[in-house]
Design a protein around this motif. Sequence first.
Motif, PDB file in Angstrom:
ATOM      1  N   SER A  23       0.820  -1.201   0.000  1.00 48.22           N
ATOM      2  CA  SER A  23       0.000   0.000   0.000  1.00 48.22           C
ATOM      3  C   SER A  23       0.857   1.254   0.000  1.00 48.22           C
ATOM      4  N   ALA A  24       1.941   1.226   0.813  1.00 49.20           N
ATOM      5  CA  ALA A  24       2.822   2.390   0.842  1.00 49.20           C
ATOM      6  C   ALA A  24       3.590   2.516  -0.465  1.00 49.20           C
ATOM      7  N   PHE A  25       4.029   1.385  -0.999  1.00 50.78           N
ATOM      8  CA  PHE A  25       4.804   1.383  -2.236  1.00 50.78           C
ATOM      9  C   PHE A  25       3.964   1.886  -3.404  1.00 50.78           C
ATOM     10  N   SER A  26       2.683   1.449  -3.438  1.00 50.81           N
ATOM     11  CA  SER A  26       1.833   1.811  -4.569  1.00 50.81           C
ATOM     12  C   SER A  26       1.578   3.306  -4.631  1.00 50.81           C
ATOM     13  N   GLN A  27       1.742   3.988  -3.477  1.00 52.65           N
ATOM     14  CA  GLN A  27       1.566   5.434  -3.487  1.00 52.65           C
ATOM     15  C   GLN A  27       2.700   6.115  -4.255  1.00 52.65           C
ATOM     16  N   GLN A  28       3.829   5.396  -4.388  1.00 54.11           N
ATOM     17  CA  GLN A  28       4.958   5.962  -5.120  1.00 54.11           C
ATOM     18  C   GLN A  28       4.914   5.573  -6.597  1.00 54.11           C
ATOM     19  N   VAL A  29       3.977   4.683  -6.972  1.00 53.30           N
ATOM     20  CA  VAL A  29       3.856   4.210  -8.344  1.00 53.30           C
ATOM     21  C   VAL A  29       2.530   4.677  -8.920  1.00 53.30           C
ATOM     22  N   ALA A  30       2.579   5.134 -10.151  1.00 50.14           N
ATOM     23  CA  ALA A  30       1.331   5.502 -10.832  1.00 50.14           C
ATOM     24  C   ALA A  30       0.596   4.199 -11.127  1.00 50.14           C
ATOM     25  N   ASP A  31      -0.284   3.784 -10.207  1.00 53.41           N
ATOM     26  CA  ASP A  31      -0.850   2.449 -10.267  1.00 53.41           C
ATOM     27  C   ASP A  31      -1.899   2.311 -11.344  1.00 53.41           C
ATOM     28  N   LYS A  32      -1.949   1.113 -11.904  1.00 53.02           N
ATOM     29  CA  LYS A  32      -2.979   0.788 -12.880  1.00 53.02           C
ATOM     30  C   LYS A  32      -3.042  -0.721 -13.042  1.00 53.02           C
ATOM     31  N   ILE A  33      -4.123  -1.195 -13.614  1.00 53.19           N
ATOM     32  CA  ILE A  33      -4.270  -2.620 -13.899  1.00 53.19           C
ATOM     33  C   ILE A  33      -3.477  -2.935 -15.165  1.00 53.19           C
ATOM     34  N   ILE A  34      -2.590  -3.933 -15.082  1.00 52.90           N
ATOM     35  CA  ILE A  34      -1.781  -4.268 -16.256  1.00 52.90           C
ATOM     36  C   ILE A  34      -2.163  -5.626 -16.844  1.00 52.90           C
ATOM     37  N   VAL A  35      -2.825  -6.471 -16.040  1.00 51.88           N
ATOM     38  CA  VAL A  35      -3.293  -7.766 -16.542  1.00 51.88           C
ATOM     39  C   VAL A  35      -4.622  -8.105 -15.874  1.00 51.88           C
ATOM     40  N   LYS A  36      -5.551  -8.622 -16.663  1.00 52.66           N
ATOM     41  CA  LYS A  36      -6.816  -9.148 -16.142  1.00 52.66           C
ATOM     42  C   LYS A  36      -6.899 -10.637 -16.494  1.00 52.66           C
ATOM     43  N   ASP A 438      -2.228  -5.249 -20.727  1.00 54.14           N
ATOM     44  CA  ASP A 438      -2.008  -3.865 -21.101  1.00 54.14           C
ATOM     45  C   ASP A 438      -0.964  -3.789 -22.229  1.00 54.14           C
ATOM     46  N   GLU A 439      -1.199  -2.897 -23.200  1.00 56.83           N
ATOM     47  CA  GLU A 439      -0.319  -2.801 -24.374  1.00 56.83           C
ATOM     48  C   GLU A 439       1.142  -2.591 -24.003  1.00 56.83           C
ATOM     49  N   GLU A 440       1.370  -1.859 -22.912  1.00 56.20           N
ATOM     50  CA  GLU A 440       2.738  -1.557 -22.493  1.00 56.20           C
ATOM     51  C   GLU A 440       3.536  -2.835 -22.212  1.00 56.20           C
ATOM     52  N   TYR A 441       2.837  -3.922 -21.863  1.00 57.87           N
ATOM     53  CA  TYR A 441       3.522  -5.150 -21.455  1.00 57.87           C
ATOM     54  C   TYR A 441       3.385  -6.258 -22.489  1.00 57.87           C
ATOM     55  N   ASN A 442       2.870  -5.947 -23.666  1.00 55.11           N
ATOM     56  CA  ASN A 442       2.751  -6.945 -24.718  1.00 55.11           C
ATOM     57  C   ASN A 442       4.113  -7.422 -25.222  1.00 55.11           C
ATOM     58  N   THR A 443       5.128  -6.578 -25.049  1.00 53.84           N
ATOM     59  CA  THR A 443       6.474  -6.942 -25.508  1.00 53.84           C
ATOM     60  C   THR A 443       7.064  -8.090 -24.683  1.00 53.84           C
ATOM     61  N   CYS A 444       6.451  -8.413 -23.531  1.00 51.37           N
ATOM     62  CA  CYS A 444       6.955  -9.502 -22.705  1.00 51.37           C
ATOM     63  C   CYS A 444       6.624 -10.878 -23.265  1.00 51.37           C
ATOM     64  N   GLY A 445       5.748 -10.923 -24.269  1.00 54.85           N
ATOM     65  CA  GLY A 445       5.391 -12.203 -24.863  1.00 54.85           C
ATOM     66  C   GLY A 445       4.786 -13.172 -23.884  1.00 54.85           C
ATOM     67  N   LEU A 446       3.874 -12.654 -23.033  1.00 58.51           N
ATOM     68  CA  LEU A 446       3.302 -13.484 -21.990  1.00 58.51           C
ATOM     69  C   LEU A 446       2.508 -14.663 -22.526  1.00 58.51           C
ATOM     70  N   LEU A 447       1.874 -14.488 -23.664  1.00 53.73           N
ATOM     71  CA  LEU A 447       1.068 -15.560 -24.250  1.00 53.73           C
ATOM     72  C   LEU A 447       1.648 -15.989 -25.602  1.00 53.73           C
ATOM     73  N   GLU A 448       2.951 -15.887 -25.719  1.00 51.15           N
ATOM     74  CA  GLU A 448       3.625 -16.197 -26.970  1.00 51.15           C
ATOM     75  C   GLU A 448       3.371 -17.655 -27.364  1.00 51.15           C
ATOM     76  N   GLY A 449       3.010 -17.861 -28.617  1.00 52.22           N
ATOM     77  CA  GLY A 449       2.783 -19.206 -29.143  1.00 52.22           C
ATOM     78  C   GLY A 449       1.335 -19.653 -29.095  1.00 52.22           C
TER      79      GLY A 449
END
Length: 450
Positions: A23-36, A438-449
């Motif tokens: 909770s304290a850390f997230s205050q320092q990060v511009a939080d958002k949902i990156i994966v559903k 999230d588009e920002e993390y598509n480069t990670c190839g999470l669902l590659e193949g």
Amino acid sequence: MKTFKIKSFIFLLATGFCFLATSAFSQQVADKIIVKVDNYIILKSELELSYQNYLEQSDQTPPPDAKCGILKQLLFNKVMYAKAEIDSITVLDEQVEAEATNRLSTMVQRAGGDEKKLEEYLGKSLADIKEELLEPIKEQLTIQKMRGEITADAKVTPSQVRKFYKNIPKDSIPFLPAEFEVAQMLVYAKVSKQEKERVRKQLLDIRTRIKAGEDFAKLAKEFSADLGSAAQGGNLGYRERGELVPEYEAMAFSLKPMEISEPVESEFGFHLIQLLERRGNLINTRHILIRPKPSKEDMVYTNQFVDSLRNLIVKDSLTFAKAVAEHSADRNSKNNGGRITSMQTGSPKLVAEDFDYNTYLILDTMKVGSVSPPLPFRSPDGKEAVRLLYFIDKSKPHQANLKDDYEKIYQAALNEERAKMLDEWFYTAIKELYIDIDEEYNTCGLLEGI
């Protein structure tokens, strides 16, 4: 189909300070949902916190794709959690409650046993801290259960172990540090009858106050030496038969709901127990624990007793294993000759990191086969004791080989087999789930193949 290996990045989920720092850390990060993943989400703050944990635990420069690897592990966990819901894989609420109580107790101990210090550090009450632990603990326990079911049939043969070892590039065969085999005999200081009677009387006085209308929870917070449960008003949550020490359990099961016991002695001290509710073999209790304190004379007597046993061992009139079986109070090692096992691996072969600093310094002055002089010892719950250490063996640092390290190589081969099973399961499971990245993390190839 192209698959990815589940990488060995360190991901700490709901382990006390690490989770609650979110909770304290997230205050320092511009939080958002990156994966559903169906009804579950991964926040940017979760990824960043896990990455920071990884950096703190690693002494090497992280690879360029380290953060992507951690996100893959986070995604894998969410997929398992979502699929567990579909497959009706659940854990008992009582199990979650008990684990939350245990972790809160550990957190209080890490804060030096000071509840207020912990509350000030985290900026919330102990009750709120525990409440925040419940959901991530439920997720973690469910994932563990799901992982166990997926890999339940994993096995490797001796020929597969040998093949696994031969396939390791020679320059990648791990260099193993020195390993120690150590046994201990632990004797808690015996307290006088007068001191035990003082504690009994104190608890009877507290019992009278409760019966007169004072609040059990308030008195538990004031007097109980069980800091973890004291923070919860003495509540231990629901426990099954066999989870509590015999004396406590026997009394608790004999009580009527809301009845308060007479003082009950166990290895931890004296308990005042109240049964809150019973559901078959499940009981929900709370208690106030007070420990008798040994005097200086009690400690001197215990030290002399342990020293007399050491003299018999050194003269070969008594084996260390027999002394342990007859006198040691350490239940974890009593039945295996006193051998100390690693908290991380459960193995009796220990590395330097498995010992506290003082114990390691003592071993550094001992020879293999020798027995230490009586050593003062304080248990994690604060009990005074005296112990002997027996230095059984020490191996030299060496490259892993099948002759000396078969069990380690076997476990590595088995883990690789489990990883393959998990990979195959993952790419089948995600076809049943809604996943949005999230588009920002598509480069990670999470669902590659896929």
